[in-house]
Design a protein around this motif. Sequence first.
Motif, PDB file in Angstrom:
ATOM      1  N   THR A 135       5.440   6.315  -1.573  1.00 39.35           N
ATOM      2  CA  THR A 135       4.881   5.169  -1.929  1.00 39.35           C
ATOM      3  C   THR A 135       5.636   4.012  -1.042  1.00 39.35           C
ATOM      4  O   THR A 135       4.979   3.156  -0.615  1.00 39.35           O
ATOM      5  N   ALA A 138       4.182   4.403   2.407  1.00 36.73           N
ATOM      6  CA  ALA A 138       3.048   3.533   2.580  1.00 36.73           C
ATOM      7  C   ALA A 138       3.067   1.929   2.572  1.00 36.73           C
ATOM      8  O   ALA A 138       2.099   1.486   3.385  1.00 36.73           O
ATOM      9  N   CYS A 145      -2.236   3.285  -0.985  1.00 36.72           N
ATOM     10  CA  CYS A 145      -1.493   4.441  -1.472  1.00 36.72           C
ATOM     11  C   CYS A 145      -1.922   4.854  -2.886  1.00 36.72           C
ATOM     12  O   CYS A 145      -2.275   3.849  -3.663  1.00 36.72           O
ATOM     13  N   VAL A 179      -1.938   6.837   2.205  1.00 35.63           N
ATOM     14  CA  VAL A 179      -1.101   7.670   1.829  1.00 35.63           C
ATOM     15  C   VAL A 179      -1.617   7.963   0.393  1.00 35.63           C
ATOM     16  O   VAL A 179      -2.010   7.477  -0.491  1.00 35.63           O
TER      17      VAL A 179
END
Lengths: 255, 330
Positions: A135, A138, A145, A179
């Motif tokens: 995360t 991203a 994400c 992501v």
Amino acid sequence: MGVSTVKIAVCIKRTPDSESRFRIAASGATIDESGLKFDIDDFAGYAVEAALQINEKSGGGETVVLAVGPDTVQESLRKAMSMGADRAVQLKADAVPADGLAVARALAAELTSGGFDLVLFGKHAFDTSAGVVGTATAELLGLPCVTAVSQLDVANGRGSARRELEGAAELVEFPLPAVVTIDEGVARPRYPSLKGIMAAKKKPLETKPAQLGPVRVTVQKAELPPERAAGRIVGEGAAAVPELVRLLQTEAKVL
Amino acid sequence: MANVLVYAETRGSALRKVALEAVSAARSLADSTGGGEVHALVAGAAGVAAAAAQLGAHGADVVLTAESPALASFAREAIAATLAERARQGSYRAVVLGFSAQGRDLGPRVAAKLDAPIAADVVAIEAAGDALSVKHPGYANKVILTLAISGAPVVLSVRPGAFGATESPRSARTENVQLSADPGAERVTVKEVVEGAKGRPDLGEAEVIVAGGRGLKAAENFALVEALADAFGNAAVGATRAVTDDGWRPHSDQIGQTGRQVSPRLYVALGISGAIQHLAGMRTSGTIVAVNKDKDAPIFKVADYGIVGDVLEVLPALTAAVAAARSAGH
Ligand SMILES: Cc1cc2nc3c(=O)[nH]c(=O)nc-3n(C[C@H](O)[C@H](O)[C@H](O)COP(=O)(O)OP(=O)(O)OC[C@H]3O[C@@H](n4cnc5c(N)ncnc54)[C@H](O)[C@@H]3O)c2cc1C
Ligand SMILES: Nc1ncnc2c1ncn2[C@@H]1O[C@H](COP(=O)(O)O)[C@@H](O)[C@H]1O
């Protein structure tokens, strides 16, 4: 329907086998790694498998695996290539810091110019059990994400996914590039075939220095949790139920 | 003096237990660093101001409310942006969230936006002057790590259940805040929320969990597990991976290393062998009860109380006895 091909990066960590019995190293700040087996982390393994399946389905694309760490991570990168990944990048660091943001920085620096449609991570790594790196990467890349994904589909520049929440699931859609962090449920990793292992030896593995930046989270101490005190067998079969309920009421006081 | 910013998460319009725990953890952090203020952000579609009293009762000095119809579904990007923006404006020592589905998602976003160090799934926080250290169980709960974190602010997500929701009453001031990004413009859009078992608490919040393994023999027999959960009142139902793999129960019920990590007051393991990956998810439970026909099953090594026997025979008797004990106690 025209199936577009995608270029996928999968960030993998090398972690000790979760079945191991752990001991603390003499320094008191890390586990004793002697005798432990290491492999691609469980969730990262699911992510590799997910990437391979997406590209097999479209019949094209590319799967690139990346790992931040010392040369020992090359073993994991080779394994991912023996499963079917096309090439690998090692972002070399003496050790993987406990600072997830630092790891994310190094990965983002490499990924930013890679032209990837999809960047996959594990939901969390076994050792850190943190779920930060994907995360954070991203965010550093400015990409959408989706976390904790148990089903993933991509088609025509968009992704759709199922996320497991607490007592519910969420179905989401998102534009690529994106992501995604992978939970269990997407796919169990395949075993490398002999042919795959041979082919992997010839696939490119590039090594570059990891640009970690400042490391501000460090492990000071590692300890084993207290063992649970030995319990007891109350009895056999349904006949033991009254005694169990009595103990739950009077001794454990949970009823 | 250092203030602490908290994300107080809601479900529907109700505060979640972990929100109060996060506020309590933030309160003691602020107190131990010279008595700063705790500011709690609560965001939702409507009626979030009603949460102010409860947050104040647990130690919030200021309740920041953000309302928008578009917050009816979880607007991760807008909330992360709002938390980061607020953290940038104030001089906060820390941003505290729960290590829940929402907090896991938000924490690293906020940390990256702020270029702040983050520690996730924290079970203890210790601050001494400028130094901050936390305890975090790593290696799927098998190794307890003490992490030193330098810099300010830091982002901390607290493990549900690890910090009590402690009352520390004050009358919180309420302040409306603007969202820093439009929650209607999220790049990730929620198409549907599939609700799990109705009328049962979440595994992470349940006081009692009854969990079933392959020893139950068939999906239908989970009706017996449900009946025991009903007898306990407000219990949640969990399962092993063998069971979720076979589709007897949804993946969201799975407890263990690759499922949920739980720590209820009472955990009842029914027909579960006690594989190391299952234990990783439940060994910190208060009291553990196991029913297994094999007296050498590893689950008995962690169970406080065990019954050796056929779970299908024991379950109806146990359900009846628990129901009787509870009705006698009322
Ligand atoms: C990477 C990885 C991750 C994993 N993650 C998880 C995870 O998150 N959660 C998880 O649970 N597992 C996980 N596993 C799987 C784990 O290793 C075990 O396979 C699983 O927990 C076994 O489930 P079980 O106890 O239901 O089944 P089994 O191991 O088959 O055990 C069934 C038990 O029921 C007993 N039994 C049979 N019949 C009866 C009866 N009539 N009455 C009473 N008892 C009976 C048997 O004696 C036995 O002990 C993971 C494995 C790996 C490799
Ligand atoms: N050193 C690393 N190299 C590459 N990927 C990593 C590394 N550490 C973590 N990751 C990725 O980030 C995920 C989450 O890790 P963590 O935030 O440590 O729980 C892992 O499942 C990997 O996909």
